[in-house]
Write a protein that holds these residues in place. Structure first.
Motif, short mmCIF file in Angstrom:
data_model
loop_
_atom_site.label_atom_id
_atom_site.label_comp_id
_atom_site.label_asym_id
_atom_site.label_seq_id
_atom_site.Cartn_x
_atom_site.Cartn_y
_atom_site.Cartn_z
N VAL A 190 77.32 10.79 -8.52
CA VAL A 190 76.47 11.37 -7.13
C VAL A 190 77.70 11.03 -6.09
CG1 VAL A 190 75.01 10.29 -5.25
CG2 VAL A 190 74.57 10.18 -7.96
N THR A 194 76.20 14.45 -2.26
CA THR A 194 75.04 14.60 -2.75
C THR A 194 74.21 13.13 -2.21
OG1 THR A 194 75.85 15.63 -4.90
CG2 THR A 194 73.73 14.18 -5.01
N ARG A 197 72.65 13.93 0.95
CA ARG A 197 71.51 14.66 0.84
C ARG A 197 70.53 13.85 0.27
NH1 ARG A 197 72.41 19.57 -3.28
NH2 ARG A 197 70.25 19.65 -2.73
N PHE A 221 68.27 19.46 -6.61
CA PHE A 221 69.53 19.28 -7.24
C PHE A 221 69.87 20.19 -8.58
CE2 PHE A 221 67.95 15.28 -5.54
CZ PHE A 221 68.95 15.17 -4.61
N TYR A 228 70.46 13.15 -13.18
CA TYR A 228 70.01 11.94 -12.09
C TYR A 228 68.51 11.26 -12.76
CZ TYR A 228 73.36 14.11 -9.15
OH TYR A 228 74.43 14.80 -8.44
#
Length: 363
Positions: A190, A194, A197, A221, A228
């Protein structure tokens, strides 16, 4: 022999504390207790690493030298001695090899070790980590922090929990809760963009990430969604790789505002080249091909490259090649959202970095 199930693995991540700066303070007593930075202090210099005394002022690795000086006016810049750092890294790696051959170096100052089956027949990975840290201190005069867990993802996060000179153990039954409490920006994979976001989507902790289902993650994503989803649950099947040749070394940066002006674009390439050079020297990985990457505002990506007869061995030549590749593309068709610079066709000697037992019990 087949690898054991993930939950039965015993993984240690060892991370030397402020490695370059600690070596400098060890070798020069006059620097002990002072805020020091290893790297270039000039306008285009970058902090490779800094002492904990400097970190107290907000100085961090990869920070431009000029900004570091503003944060810490008394900061002392020390030129890097990579031959010394590599020699000390070799000492540390030899200590690792007394326990296992399953060693995956990430750089000169950190590595994963799989000690599920180890040379000394020690059942407890925690005990192995303690012995390694004691040996490092005794034989190098330096300190190291370690994370012990059942996969690489959590072991790496754990090694940062109690720095400096700390040890953190996360057992299989504790992994999900450990990740749940973790800020998502610290989870491997990450990056800063990201993380921003995710924050906009209300995702700030591992628990927030875990609460989003796969359709939601896939929608926001894309191909990273599966990683994730699993990471938020403390799952990571990546093995510790004993050897893996590095194919390239690169640095890239995404901007808040798209860049269009030549001066701003060139300044960013110079900064990225300085950061890349620090990484190249750290890895001992010299390349013959310089590669420019540009991502436009519409997410279209172009790459351009220039090859040399011999490896690029000066920061000045690296930066010059990057500037020339960039300037040849000007004016850009639209603003640049991201710039990156890398070297390929390497002739280095370091292993690749990652661009994760006894049950709850024997760690």
């Amino acid at each position: 022999m087949d690898a054991p199930p993930t939950a039965d693995r015993k993984i240690i991540h060892v991370d030397m504390d402020a490695f370059y700066a600690s070596v400098e303070q060890r070798d020069d007593p006059a620097l002990r207790g002072l805020p020091i930075a290893v790297g270039g202090g000039g306008p285009r210099g970058v902090v490779a690493t800094c002492s904990y005394e400097a970190r107290a002022f907000g100085v961090r690795s990869a920070m431009p030298g000029a900004r570091a000086r503003r944060l810490c006016p008394g900061l002392i810049f020390v030129p890097p001695r990579f031959d010394v750092y590599r020699a000390v890294s070799g000492q540390v790696r030899e200590i690792f090899s007394r326990f296992t051959d399953m060693i995956q170096p990430l750089s000169l100052d950190e590595a994963y070790l799989d000690v599920t089956v180890n040379k000394r027949g020690i059942a407890s990975a925690t005990k192995i980590a303690q012995e390694i840290r004691q040996m490092i201190r005794a034989e190098t005069g330096l300190t190291a922090s370690a994370g012990v867990s059942y996969n690489k993802l959590i072991a790496k996060l754990a090694s940062d929990q109690n720095k400096p000179d700390g040890l953190c153990v996360v057992r299989p039954s504790e992994g999900a809760a450990f990740i749940a409490a973790m800020p998502v920006r610290r989870i491997h994979g990450v990056g800063p963009v990201t993380a921003r976001r995710m924050k906009e989507l209300g995702i700030e902790t591992g628990a927030d990430l875990r609460d989003r289902d796969m359709p939601f993650l896939a929608g926001h994503f894309g191909s990273a969604a599966d990683y994730y989803y699993r990471a938020s649950r403390g799952q990571d099947d990546r093995p510790v790789r004993e050897r893996q040749e590095r194919k390239s070394v690169s640095v890239e940066d995404t901007f808040f505002d798209d860049l269009t002006q030549q001066d701003a674009l060139v300044a960013e390439i110079d900064r990225i080249a300085a950061s890349l050079w620090t990484r190249i020297e750290k890895a001992g990985a010299w390349g013959r091909t310089v590669v420019l990457k540009v991502k436009f505002a519409d997410f279209r990506i172009i790459t351009r490259s220039r090859s040399f007869a011999t490896p690029v061995r000066s920061q000045q030549l690296l930066a010059q090649a990057g500037r020339e590749l960039l300037i040849a593309q000007l004016p850009l068709r639209m603003g640049a959202r991201l710039l990156g610079l890398g070297v390929h066709n390497l002739e280095g000697d370091e292993a690749e970095a990652d661009a994760g037992d006894q049950l709850a019990l024997g760690l």
